[in-house]
Write an enzyme that holds these catalytic residues in place. Structure first.
Site, PDB file in Angstrom:
ATOM      1  N   ASP A   1      64.795   2.726  32.964  1.00  0.00           N
ATOM      2  CA  ASP A   1      64.367   2.868  31.478  1.00  0.00           C
ATOM      3  C   ASP A   1      64.432   4.684  31.400  1.00  0.00           C
ATOM      4  O   ASP A   1      64.390   5.188  30.208  1.00  0.00           O
ATOM      5  CB  ASP A   1      63.035   2.151  31.209  1.00  0.00           C
ATOM      6  CG  ASP A   1      61.860   2.497  32.092  1.00  0.00           C
ATOM      7  OD1 ASP A   1      62.184   3.326  33.236  1.00  0.00           O
ATOM      8  OD2 ASP A   1      60.671   1.957  31.785  1.00  0.00           O
ATOM      9  N   HIS A   2      63.774   5.365  32.470  1.00  0.00           N
ATOM     10  CA  HIS A   2      63.773   6.650  32.402  1.00  0.00           C
ATOM     11  C   HIS A   2      63.728   7.182  33.580  1.00  0.00           C
ATOM     12  O   HIS A   2      63.727   6.616  34.968  1.00  0.00           O
ATOM     13  CB  HIS A   2      62.570   7.341  31.696  1.00  0.00           C
ATOM     14  CG  HIS A   2      61.521   6.534  32.005  1.00  0.00           C
ATOM     15  ND1 HIS A   2      60.811   6.845  33.084  1.00  0.00           N
ATOM     16  CD2 HIS A   2      60.662   5.528  31.313  1.00  0.00           C
ATOM     17  CE1 HIS A   2      59.671   6.181  33.073  1.00  0.00           C
ATOM     18  NE2 HIS A   2      59.726   5.381  31.901  1.00  0.00           N
TER      19      HIS A   2
ATOM     20  N   ASP B   1      62.170   0.920  37.314  1.00  0.00           N
ATOM     21  CA  ASP B   1      61.182   1.610  36.380  1.00  0.00           C
ATOM     22  C   ASP B   1      60.838   3.034  36.830  1.00  0.00           C
ATOM     23  O   ASP B   1      60.281   3.172  37.985  1.00  0.00           O
ATOM     24  CB  ASP B   1      60.003   0.990  36.206  1.00  0.00           C
ATOM     25  CG  ASP B   1      59.014   1.237  34.931  1.00  0.00           C
ATOM     26  OD1 ASP B   1      59.312   2.403  34.548  1.00  0.00           O
ATOM     27  OD2 ASP B   1      58.096   0.577  34.587  1.00  0.00           O
ATOM     28  N   GLN B   2      61.073   4.203  36.059  1.00  0.00           N
ATOM     29  CA  GLN B   2      60.841   5.498  36.507  1.00  0.00           C
ATOM     30  C   GLN B   2      61.582   6.110  37.663  1.00  0.00           C
ATOM     31  O   GLN B   2      61.292   6.670  38.561  1.00  0.00           O
ATOM     32  CB  GLN B   2      59.230   5.557  36.605  1.00  0.00           C
ATOM     33  CG  GLN B   2      58.956   7.075  36.414  1.00  0.00           C
ATOM     34  CD  GLN B   2      57.358   7.065  36.215  1.00  0.00           C
ATOM     35  OE1 GLN B   2      56.852   6.458  35.263  1.00  0.00           O
ATOM     36  NE2 GLN B   2      56.556   7.821  36.824  1.00  0.00           N
TER      37      GLN B   2
ATOM     38  N   CYS C   1      58.812   4.480  28.712  1.00  0.00           N
ATOM     39  CA  CYS C   1      58.976   3.270  28.955  1.00  0.00           C
ATOM     40  C   CYS C   1      59.364   2.123  27.647  1.00  0.00           C
ATOM     41  O   CYS C   1      60.521   1.901  27.302  1.00  0.00           O
ATOM     42  CB  CYS C   1      57.784   2.444  29.503  1.00  0.00           C
ATOM     43  SG  CYS C   1      57.437   2.958  31.070  1.00  0.00           S
TER      44      CYS C   1
ATOM     45  N   HIS D   1      57.767  -4.581  28.275  1.00  0.00           N
ATOM     46  CA  HIS D   1      56.982  -3.689  27.427  1.00  0.00           C
ATOM     47  C   HIS D   1      57.081  -4.048  26.211  1.00  0.00           C
ATOM     48  O   HIS D   1      57.175  -2.811  25.399  1.00  0.00           O
ATOM     49  CB  HIS D   1      57.029  -2.200  27.753  1.00  0.00           C
ATOM     50  CG  HIS D   1      55.670  -1.405  27.727  1.00  0.00           C
ATOM     51  ND1 HIS D   1      55.418  -0.282  28.294  1.00  0.00           N
ATOM     52  CD2 HIS D   1      54.828  -1.844  26.863  1.00  0.00           C
ATOM     53  CE1 HIS D   1      54.335   0.128  27.772  1.00  0.00           C
ATOM     54  NE2 HIS D   1      53.833  -0.713  26.748  1.00  0.00           N
TER      55      HIS D   1
END
Length: 536
Positions: free
Chosen positions: A291-292, A13-14, A53, A103
């Site tokens: 996700d990013h 994540d991130q 997200c 999410h």
């Protein structure tokens, strides 16, 4: 290898791709991801289709651009009527399971997953609906520069709790699958919350890095008057005018970030070891991504929410059963490509007819025939908190075009300007390129109509949340009865991500407080967003 491979999608994540060894970073200690990359393909120009997200994940799982499924922000409902990769794989005979974060917002908390093994870390209701009429300060998740100023090692954190559970249940699922009917293929998603902010690394992983070895951002903070409108909005949204971020804070945050990445890498290594010990490795295709990204102090910016490379480019690695390509692929790719890729892999190149065409291309085709992808466009969108208008990015060849509705455009040539410091928009010698990319940016995407839809959606969801939150009616999937008290279930400075995670940190670190009043919120609201005063 059996005819239909098992598939494991592993997500961080991130995660900024440039912090990984296979993307050229010489500081990162990521041996397990490096081993995976050595066995397969690294897509060096892969992008998320929304740099935050929930919309990014909805888009990835459905194979459709975010706006086309009304994924406007982190509190947008993911409709149960949208088919995902899980539905298509189940139709093909796959068992589908999720361990970790996804999410989902809305009553459907499965979206085709047959088994969901752990609670989600974030709210499933409309707690995080943005409000453009409040200006860029409006930040319902509670995002702030506290995450940077409080950065450092910890013994335990909310995200460590979460990811240790995610790993445990993923491993247990693999053991159960290995003891079951091996003729039935499975699709297992393992989705970790690290290295998402706040930047609190497990002490063991902080200690793997020498503080003096941590690199500084390539580009320091840019003067406020030089910022594009999108960046200016985020400057105020993150409260950079209210906090003093010093060089030691930046160093601590980046040190923690490296440690958090190594923490995830070790978990991936143990998953790979479980596959080998259970005899599943030779029959399993692995996809790793995020996700990013994360800006990590570049240009003075943090978190995501923008279209600069740190935030929008993602790691993407494919290796394992049925995947024959080795090495780097430099052609453009995006998370939209995962649905056609996995269906391609599951059917040996004969995917089923889809309910609606998806917006991606099989990565197997891109890897085996790079020429077929050299003229493709990759698009990303953003309309969540921190901005006050629809925004879009188009990448084509070396050029990146950034559109902010109602404001000046940006155009960068990444081949000569990888740090995106020289805006070419408005220059005569690049007029044709700018016009072509501007046309692509608004193809099947009407920013004026979208603006109206988004503002209406924000009002509707805020009303619903105002009413339903009184009864604590939350759609969150819970594997244990008390998980709604353990994880993030609300927003704002007091109950959002930074505050909730801060309270769970051990040892506790007192919250950093703003040291400046900053620009008054009302002065930051764009004129077109200001509500007329009510008549007396």
């Amino acid at each position: 290898m059996k005819s239909r491979p098992n598939i494991i999608l592993i997500m961080a994540d991130q995660l900024n791709a440039s912090f990984l060894s296979m993307y050229g970073n010489r500081i990162a200690q990521t041996p397990h991801l490096q081993a995976l990359a050595d066995q397969g393909t690294v897509f060096s120009n892969a992008y998320c289709n929304y740099p935050i997200c929930a919309p990014s994940r909805y888009s990835m799982l459905s194979g459709r651009m975010p706006h086309s499924i009304a994924a406007y922000d982190n509190a947008s409902e993911f409709p149960a009527s949208i088919p995902t990769i899980n539905h298509y794989l189940r139709e093909l005979g796959y068992h589908t399971a999720l361990s970790g974060k996804m999410h989902f917002v809305g009553p459907d908390q499965l979206h085709g997953y047959e088994d969901r093994l752990v609670t989600d870390i974030y709210p499933a209701d409309f707690a995080w609906v943005p409000d453009w009429t409040q200006g860029p300060r409006n930040a319902p998740t509670g995002i702030s520069m506290r995450a940077v100023i409080e950065a450092g090692p910890c013994i335990r954190s909310l995200q460590i709790d979460y990811d240790d559970e995610t790993e445990y249940h993923a491993q247990q699922k693999l053991f159960d699958l290995a003891r079951g009917d091996r003729s039935k293929p499975f699709f297992l998603t393992v989705s970790f919350s690290h290295p998402h902010s706040p930047y609190t690394a497990p002490e063991e992983y902080w200690n793997r890095y020498r503080h003096e070895d941590i690199d500084a951002p390539r580009v320091g903070p840019l003067p406020l008057e030089q910022l594009d409108k999108h960046s200016e909005w985020l400057y105020y949204s993150h409260g950079r005018d209210r906090f003093d971020v010093r060089p030691e804070h930046v160093q601590n945050a980046r040190h923690s970030y490296y440690g958090m990445i190594s923490y995830v890498d070790d978990k991936i290594g143990r998953l790979m070891d479980t596959l080998r010990r259970t005899g599943l490795a030779d029959d399993t295709l692995i996809v790793f991504t995020s996700d990013h990204g994360e800006m990590m102090g570049e240009r003075g910016m943090w978190f995501k929410q923008c279209f600069f490379e740190g935030a929008v480019r993602v790691p993407l690695i494919v290796a394992g059963a049925g995947w024959t390509h080795r090495g780097e692929v430099t052609e453009l790719a995006s998370l939209l490509d995962l649905v056609p890729t996995l269906l391609d892999a599951a059917t040996d190149g004969n995917p089923p007819e889809l309910c609606q065409p998806v917006d991606g291309t099989s990565l197997r085709q891109i890897a085996s025939d790079p020429g077929s992808a050299r003229d493709r466009y990759v698009v990303s969108e953003y309309s969540d908190m921190g901005v006050c208008a629809p925004c879009r990015m188009v990448r084509h060849g070396p050029f990146k075009y950034i559109y902010t509705h109602g404001y000046a455009a940006q155009l960068y040539d990444l081949s000569t300007d990888p740090d995106e410091l020289h805006n070419l928009a408005g220059r005569a010698e690049h007029a044709a390129t700018e016009a072509r990319l501007a046309q692509e940016a608004t193809r099947a995407w009407d920013p004026q109509a979208l603006e109206t839809l988004i503002l209406t959606s924000q009002r509707e969801r805020k009303l619903i949340y105002t009413v339903t939150s009184r009864s604590k009616n939350n759609w969150s999937w819970m594997s244990r009865p008390d998980d709604d008290r353990r994880y993030v279930r609300s927003g704002g400075d007091a109950e959002g991500t930074i505050a909730t995670k801060g309270r769970a940190r051990l040892p506790f670190v007192p919250p950093a407080e703003p040291v400046h009043a900053g620009v008054p919120d009302a002065e930051l609201i764009p004129p077109e967003r200001r509500r007329p005063p009510r008549p007396r």
